[in-house]
Enzyme design. Structure first.
Site, PDB file in Angstrom:
ATOM      1  N   CYS A  18      42.387  55.074  28.566  1.00 29.10           N
ATOM      2  CA  CYS A  18      41.020  54.108  28.353  1.00 29.10           C
ATOM      3  C   CYS A  18      40.065  55.626  27.435  1.00 29.10           C
ATOM      4  O   CYS A  18      38.299  54.543  27.568  1.00 29.10           O
ATOM      5  CB  CYS A  18      40.091  54.300  29.803  1.00 29.10           C
ATOM      6  SG  CYS A  18      40.345  56.183  31.212  1.00 29.10           S
ATOM      7  N   GLU A  31      36.684  56.044  37.959  1.00 28.25           N
ATOM      8  CA  GLU A  31      36.365  56.475  36.093  1.00 28.25           C
ATOM      9  C   GLU A  31      37.250  54.955  36.122  1.00 28.25           C
ATOM     10  O   GLU A  31      38.296  54.626  35.409  1.00 28.25           O
ATOM     11  CB  GLU A  31      37.601  57.013  36.158  1.00 28.25           C
ATOM     12  CG  GLU A  31      37.550  57.955  34.892  1.00 28.25           C
ATOM     13  CD  GLU A  31      38.884  56.953  34.455  1.00 28.25           C
ATOM     14  OE1 GLU A  31      38.027  56.558  33.363  1.00 28.25           O
ATOM     15  OE2 GLU A  31      39.943  57.541  33.920  1.00 28.25           O
ATOM     16  N   GLY A  39      46.853  45.006  44.264  1.00 30.03           N
ATOM     17  CA  GLY A  39      45.624  45.443  44.773  1.00 30.03           C
ATOM     18  C   GLY A  39      44.776  45.030  45.232  1.00 30.03           C
ATOM     19  O   GLY A  39      43.612  45.117  45.503  1.00 30.03           O
ATOM     20  N   PRO A  40      44.485  43.248  44.901  1.00 33.64           N
ATOM     21  CA  PRO A  40      43.869  42.135  45.330  1.00 33.64           C
ATOM     22  C   PRO A  40      44.224  42.824  47.766  1.00 33.64           C
ATOM     23  O   PRO A  40      43.953  41.732  48.166  1.00 33.64           O
ATOM     24  CB  PRO A  40      44.190  40.635  45.580  1.00 33.64           C
ATOM     25  CG  PRO A  40      44.658  41.522  43.940  1.00 33.64           C
ATOM     26  CD  PRO A  40      45.365  42.737  44.051  1.00 33.64           C
ATOM     27  N   GLY A  45      51.562  48.348  46.720  1.00 35.17           N
ATOM     28  CA  GLY A  45      51.404  47.068  47.265  1.00 35.17           C
ATOM     29  C   GLY A  45      50.415  46.708  45.696  1.00 35.17           C
ATOM     30  O   GLY A  45      49.875  47.162  45.010  1.00 35.17           O
ATOM     31  N   GLU A  55      37.023  46.325  25.618  1.00 27.78           N
ATOM     32  CA  GLU A  55      38.017  47.372  25.484  1.00 27.78           C
ATOM     33  C   GLU A  55      39.170  46.489  25.714  1.00 27.78           C
ATOM     34  O   GLU A  55      40.016  45.380  26.923  1.00 27.78           O
ATOM     35  CB  GLU A  55      38.172  47.421  27.083  1.00 27.78           C
ATOM     36  CG  GLU A  55      39.073  49.016  26.994  1.00 27.78           C
ATOM     37  CD  GLU A  55      39.293  50.271  28.289  1.00 27.78           C
ATOM     38  OE1 GLU A  55      39.616  50.871  28.457  1.00 27.78           O
ATOM     39  OE2 GLU A  55      38.354  49.479  29.580  1.00 27.78           O
ATOM     40  N   LYS A  80      47.364  53.862  46.967  1.00 28.87           N
ATOM     41  CA  LYS A  80      47.848  53.025  46.727  1.00 28.87           C
ATOM     42  C   LYS A  80      48.185  52.699  45.142  1.00 28.87           C
ATOM     43  O   LYS A  80      47.064  53.077  44.244  1.00 28.87           O
ATOM     44  CB  LYS A  80      46.802  51.838  47.065  1.00 28.87           C
ATOM     45  CG  LYS A  80      47.387  51.062  47.339  1.00 28.87           C
ATOM     46  CD  LYS A  80      48.208  49.522  46.035  1.00 28.87           C
ATOM     47  CE  LYS A  80      47.023  49.147  45.014  1.00 28.87           C
ATOM     48  NZ  LYS A  80      47.811  48.297  43.863  1.00 28.87           N
ATOM     49  N   GLY A 140      45.489  47.309  47.841  1.00 27.24           N
ATOM     50  CA  GLY A 140      44.151  48.070  47.642  1.00 27.24           C
ATOM     51  C   GLY A 140      42.966  47.518  47.629  1.00 27.24           C
ATOM     52  O   GLY A 140      41.939  48.663  48.608  1.00 27.24           O
TER      53      GLY A 140
END
Length: 464
Positions: A279, A245, A203-204, A201, A371, A170, A207
């Site tokens: 990141c 990660e 995430g909510p 698609g 971040e 995904k 995922g």
């Protein structure tokens, strides 16, 4: 490329279960460049079932043959590198040179390492009177981010395939076209049907369905720490493995005696690359009090070379642009000295943010703790090495970092005390065989090399 209007499941492009779509927007000009299906739990279930059906055959495939298939996939990606780079530029906004060298080039290198590892890895060991087998975990649910769309896919899919696992991917909703190109390459490389499956698609929806699916054995996720917590909780409830990660707030520590100009220039380049959407970017530059103002001047001069729309691309979407500009405003509000850049949009069109440098940043400030994920450098002052270590380790993250010193021995001694998963010593080069991953809230598990392969293996011992 032309966007596919279906999902890649069981070795073929199939219509999506629903009719909703996701618009793919070019962040440089804010124009829609395509639409992809917004996958549902039904699509995810079909993909997982295909992966489960393909698993026994792929797991039983000799490692040398798996290696050959991964090598073939690498070669197809190499042939299509120009198209991949153009697609990444279109949907992520990466400058063309970066898209060619990093976004299209790095995945070839990583895929090649896993082709070699699949052929040479010791999947069977002997310990005393026991034989230990390293076997594939099973079906992997891979959820990847938008900042390095192809690299993140390859860094999960290649080791999973090398281990003998099957995969349902995904990808991030902002960069699904690169994922569709990867699926095309999988088909062209001749991987068996169902070994790799793609569901685009949100995430909510897609995922979450993938992470929660009862027939997924391991969830490999790269993204924010907040989402990582949710995925970890979901997987923990089902007692399934995770590889996470997550975020970072890495320190670029410049010790007395280091080549200051080189350390500052490389540090600024590290943050500006990919518009700061990395990141592991060294967003906190730590400099001793004696050379602090010299470092600030060097950083201001260095960042001036990074012109939005030229060497620096846009951020991925309007939400991310607003988020980063909000952090810049917060830095000013909390008393940091704005040396370069600022919150104002540098261009009238596109999700650009001005490359920004802050001085007089203290460790407790928001911009030194959270971040930002944009082209923003914070320069902090330390009094001695113990103070520098306290600042470097003083966040909830521990993903990466850098240490510069007069000699490698001094830098290594400092790096060994840092609470972080990967440290560059005096400008050390990227190594695709070295494990990448974090301490603390930067994640669980490692990617790349043999350590990345081991994430997708489980052990069985036989006693004689």
């Amino acid at each position: 490329m032309k966007a596919h209007d279906g999902m890649y499941i069981g070795g073929a492009w199939r219509p999506a279960a629903g009719t909703d779509t996701i618009a793919v927007v070019n962040p440089a000009d804010e124009q829609v460049i395509g639409h992809v299906p917004a996958g549902t739990a039904e699509d995810v279930d079909a993909a997982v079932r295909a992966a489960r059906a393909a698993f026994p055959g792929w797991a039983a495939t000799p490692p040398a043959e798996r290696a050959a298939r991964i090598a073939a996939l690498r070669d197809v990606l190499g042939v299509r590198a120009e198209e991949i780079a153009e697609t990444v530029t279109a949907e992520l906004g990466a400058p063309p040179a970066l898209a060619v060298s990093v976004h299209a080039g790095l995945p070839l290198l990583v895929a090649g390492t896993y082709a070699e590892l699949a052929a040479t890895y010791a999947f069977e060991e002997r310990h005393g009177n026991s034989t230990v087998y390293l076997e594939p975990v099973g079906v992997v649910g891979a959820i990847t981010p938008w900042n390095y769309p192809l690299h993140q896919i390859v860094a999960k899919v290649a080791p999973a395939l090398a281990a003998g696992c099957t995969v349902v991917l995904k990808p991030a909703e902002d960069t699904p076209l690169t994922a569709q190109l990867f699926a095309e390459a999988v088909a062209e490389a001749g991987l068996p049907a169902g070994v790799f499956n793609l569901v685009t698609g949100l995430g909510p929806v897609a995922g979450q369905a993938l992470a929660a699916h009862e027939d997924v054995d391991l969830v490999s996720f790269t993204g924010s720490t907040a989402v990582g917590r949710l995925i970890g909780a979901t997987a923990g409830g089902a007692v399934k493995r995770v590889a996470l990660e997550l975020g970072g707030k890495s320190a670029n520590v410049i010790l007395p005696g280091a080549d200051l100009a080189r350390a500052v220039n490389v540090g600024v380049a590290n943050v500006m690359s990919n518009s700061g959407q990395t990141c592991s970017a060294w967003t906190r530059m730590l400099v001793d009090a004696e050379r602090y103002e010299e470092a600030v001047a060097l950083a201001a001069a260095a960042v001036a070379k990074y012109v939005p729309g030229d060497r620096v691309g846009p951020l991925v979407n309007a939400k991310q642009q607003a988020r980063v500009r909000g952090y810049i405003e917060k830095g000013v509000e909390e008393g940091a000295r704005l040396v370069a850049g600022g919150p104002e949009a540098p261009l009238p069109t596109g999700y650009y943010v001005s490359p920004t440098v802050f001085a007089d940043v203290t460790p407790e400030m928001t911009i030194a703790q959270e971040e930002i994920f944009g082209p923003v450098v914070s320069i902090l002052k330390y009094e001695d090495e113990d103070d520098a270590l306290r600042i470097a380790n003083g966040t909830v993250y521990g993903l990466a970092g850098a240490v510069w010193a007069a000699d490698d021995e001094t830098a290594v001694a400092f790096a060994r005390r840092m609470e972080t998963g990967q440290v560059d010593i005096n400008g050390g080069r990227f190594n695709p065989l070295a494990p990448f991953g974090g301490y603390k809230q930067s994640g669980v598990g490692r990617e790349l090399g043999a350590h990345g392969l081991s994430e997708y293996l489980q052990t069985k011992s036989l006693q004689f």
